[in-house]
Design a protein around this motif. Sequence first.
Motif, mmCIF file in Angstrom:
data_model
loop_
_atom_site.group_PDB
_atom_site.id
_atom_site.type_symbol
_atom_site.label_atom_id
_atom_site.label_comp_id
_atom_site.label_asym_id
_atom_site.label_seq_id
_atom_site.Cartn_x
_atom_site.Cartn_y
_atom_site.Cartn_z
ATOM 1 N N GLU A 1 2.150 5.782 -4.766
ATOM 2 C CA GLU A 1 2.443 5.319 -3.408
ATOM 3 C C GLU A 1 1.833 3.944 -3.164
ATOM 4 O OE1 GLU A 1 3.917 5.701 0.624
ATOM 5 O OE2 GLU A 1 4.478 6.451 -1.354
ATOM 6 N N ARG A 2 0.624 3.733 -3.681
ATOM 7 C CA ARG A 2 -0.019 2.430 -3.511
ATOM 8 C C ARG A 2 0.816 1.327 -4.150
ATOM 9 N NH1 ARG A 2 -5.209 -0.052 -6.765
ATOM 10 N NH2 ARG A 2 -4.978 -2.163 -5.943
ATOM 11 N N TRP A 3 1.238 1.541 -5.399
ATOM 12 C CA TRP A 3 1.964 0.482 -6.104
ATOM 13 C C TRP A 3 3.410 0.375 -5.648
ATOM 14 C CZ3 TRP A 3 -0.442 -3.352 -8.001
ATOM 15 C CH2 TRP A 3 -1.759 -3.188 -8.443
ATOM 16 N N ASP A 4 3.957 1.471 -5.115
ATOM 17 C CA ASP A 4 5.272 1.398 -4.480
ATOM 18 C C ASP A 4 5.196 0.467 -3.271
ATOM 19 O OD1 ASP A 4 8.041 2.329 -3.948
ATOM 20 O OD2 ASP A 4 7.126 3.265 -2.207
ATOM 21 N N GLY A 5 4.145 0.640 -2.462
ATOM 22 C CA GLY A 5 3.957 -0.244 -1.315
ATOM 23 C C GLY A 5 3.737 -1.685 -1.734
ATOM 24 N N GLU A 6 2.947 -1.880 -2.801
ATOM 25 C CA GLU A 6 2.696 -3.237 -3.295
ATOM 26 C C GLU A 6 3.987 -3.893 -3.787
ATOM 27 O OE1 GLU A 6 0.248 -5.273 -3.354
ATOM 28 O OE2 GLU A 6 -1.495 -4.088 -2.816
ATOM 29 N N LEU A 7 4.849 -3.103 -4.429
ATOM 30 C CA LEU A 7 6.110 -3.661 -4.925
ATOM 31 C C LEU A 7 6.975 -4.139 -3.767
ATOM 32 C CD1 LEU A 7 8.111 -4.273 -7.197
ATOM 33 C CD2 LEU A 7 8.956 -1.920 -6.956
ATOM 34 N N HIS A 8 7.097 -3.313 -2.733
ATOM 35 C CA HIS A 8 7.912 -3.721 -1.590
ATOM 36 C C HIS A 8 7.282 -4.913 -0.869
ATOM 37 C CE1 HIS A 8 11.166 -0.690 -1.482
ATOM 38 N NE2 HIS A 8 10.305 0.020 -2.190
ATOM 39 N N ARG A 9 5.949 -4.997 -0.877
ATOM 40 C CA ARG A 9 5.300 -6.194 -0.330
ATOM 41 C C ARG A 9 5.626 -7.424 -1.179
ATOM 42 N NH1 ARG A 9 0.808 -2.580 0.481
ATOM 43 N NH2 ARG A 9 0.287 -2.330 2.676
ATOM 44 N N SER A 10 5.675 -7.230 -2.493
ATOM 45 C CA SER A 10 5.997 -8.370 -3.361
ATOM 46 C C SER A 10 7.420 -8.857 -3.103
ATOM 47 C CB SER A 10 5.807 -8.003 -4.838
ATOM 48 O OG SER A 10 6.842 -7.174 -5.331
ATOM 49 N N PHE A 11 8.332 -7.937 -2.756
ATOM 50 C CA PHE A 11 9.678 -8.360 -2.361
ATOM 51 C C PHE A 11 9.598 -9.231 -1.105
ATOM 52 C CE2 PHE A 11 11.554 -4.169 -4.218
ATOM 53 C CZ PHE A 11 11.576 -4.721 -5.486
ATOM 54 N N ALA A 12 8.811 -8.768 -0.125
ATOM 55 C CA ALA A 12 8.684 -9.532 1.122
ATOM 56 C C ALA A 12 8.061 -10.896 0.866
ATOM 57 C CB ALA A 12 7.852 -8.742 2.133
#
Length: 219
Positions: free
Chosen positions: A131-142
């Motif tokens: 969940e942490r890295w899923d959130g980080e990935l979507h942040r990297s998209f942003a």
Amino acid sequence: MAGGVKAFEQHLTAELDSGRLASGARLPTERSWCEQFDISRGTVRRVLAKLSERGLITQVKGSGTFVSMASPHGPAIEKLYTSPAELMEARLLIEPLMPALIVRNANAHDFQLMQECLLHSERAETVDEFERWDGELHRSFALATHNSLFLHILELTNRVREEGEWGRLKMQSLTPERQQQYVRQHRAIYEALLNRDMEQSKALMIVHLKQIQQNLFGA
């Protein structure tokens, strides 16, 4: 500036705490820290490793060290009260808009950061870690949109994801098979973005978000 490992650690922590180093900002090189504080490269690396373990920074091999977009420090964002269902409705409207800007604006560093997040999520052994890295990935998209509004919106949505109700639903719904499905979807989105294929990456993003929505709520 006074030198030494203690001075270096205090300085860097203060910069992160104050928000002067913004989310996603690239830190100076190890060599510059060595020269500025008169310390060895090994000492710099030990301090950076400690901050990385605390989730304050993200180290990307071959690219550099960056302020974590999941950092608990920095400017406070007012607590947002919304339900997981409302969050998914908003994400389905907002996140598919990002590929157009990513395709136009993303640089090599942005794709390296996405790749690093992907690798961590693929290696995750627990739901919390995934969940942490899923959130980080979507942040990297942003971050790759190079549009501060999208980054702030994603910060808000990830604050909601940190709340108990979202975590409970994710824990109940995230089977090993679904986790692997999300990993494959993430990889496909990344590759479409890397190929600058806006329509494909947008379509894949929508499929991914709708799959999450269905798995969480059966809708």
